[in-house]
Design an enzyme around this catalytic site. Sequence first.
Site, mmCIF file in Angstrom:
data_model
loop_
_atom_site.group_PDB
_atom_site.id
_atom_site.type_symbol
_atom_site.label_atom_id
_atom_site.label_comp_id
_atom_site.label_asym_id
_atom_site.label_seq_id
_atom_site.Cartn_x
_atom_site.Cartn_y
_atom_site.Cartn_z
ATOM 1 N NE ARG A 141 -2.809 -4.583 -2.829
ATOM 2 C CZ ARG A 141 -2.263 -3.917 -1.809
ATOM 3 N NH1 ARG A 141 -2.434 -2.616 -1.724
ATOM 4 N NH2 ARG A 141 -1.556 -4.538 -0.896
ATOM 5 C CB CYS A 162 -0.910 0.021 1.231
ATOM 6 S SG CYS A 162 -2.017 -1.390 1.311
HETATM 7 C C1 BEZ Z 1 0.665 -4.607 1.823
HETATM 8 O O1 BEZ Z 1 1.882 -4.734 1.882
HETATM 9 O O2 BEZ Z 1 0.127 -3.561 1.467
HETATM 10 C C2 BEZ Z 1 -0.188 -5.781 2.191
HETATM 11 C C3 BEZ Z 1 0.256 -7.044 1.872
HETATM 12 C C4 BEZ Z 1 -0.524 -8.129 2.215
HETATM 13 C C5 BEZ Z 1 -1.714 -7.940 2.894
HETATM 14 C C6 BEZ Z 1 -2.152 -6.659 3.182
HETATM 15 C C7 BEZ Z 1 -1.401 -5.579 2.824
#
Ligand code: BEZ
Length: 243
Positions: free
Chosen positions: A138, A55
């Site tokens: 997402r 994110c």
């Molecule tokens: C992230 O790094 O944004 C992420 C990765 C896996 C699950 C949730 C968020």
Amino acid sequence: MENNQEQQVVSMPRIGDAAPEFTAITTQGEINFPSDYKGEWVILFSHPADFTPVCTSEFMTFATMEDQFAKANCKLVGLSIDGLYSHIAWLRTIKEKIEYKGMKDVEVNFPLIEDIKMDVAKKYGMIQPNEDSTKAVRAVFFIDPKGIIRTIIYYPLSLGRNFDELYRVVVALQAADEFKIATPADWRPGDDVIISPAGSCGAAKGRMEDEELDCKDWFFCTKKLDKDVVLDKILKKETQSVE
Ligand code: BEZ
């Protein structure tokens, strides 16, 4: 468990639907959606959680491209199932500490919605319980100036979005509206565009004889559309709305 999962998916808006309305607190103050964005394109997108690496890479990329989207008359609005103070702390951390792929000192100026109660996430089908029941996937909703959902893209938690593609979608949707055409696979401004299929035998014959068209067959005709003509039309609107 299965029943619980079903209950959490309250609605799934579809392409062509009016964007569900909501009022929300964001890092830029309260917004009324989509009415605050009338006359503009807007990308409403969700991310799983603040202070997570994928994110963070996405927010830095989106913030860096915000002017580019604005030139195409397109605003950005983010959302996650986190509170306002978490959002503020995360965005401050991004600006003060994170350097990634040549991006640093990145300020996120577009609104990030707090959605602790998942009210908005549920309205937009952003919670997909078999992926995660407490984090939004997402999701990306492309909403036109009349508040109609025109494209939806979903990615899972582990997959960072392709922001060139998100920009390409905004430009292609506007080109389709402006020039009444369709865009073929991997289209970019300057590439040939597709004209709508012939609706009668006479039109099919006419298409095949039209020297301005390149018809592979009666149902598959393309024509040239100059890159500058496309970009002038799409980017000009932003200049007008800013002035
Ligand atoms: C992230 O790094 O944004 C992420 C990765 C896996 C699950 C949730 C968020």
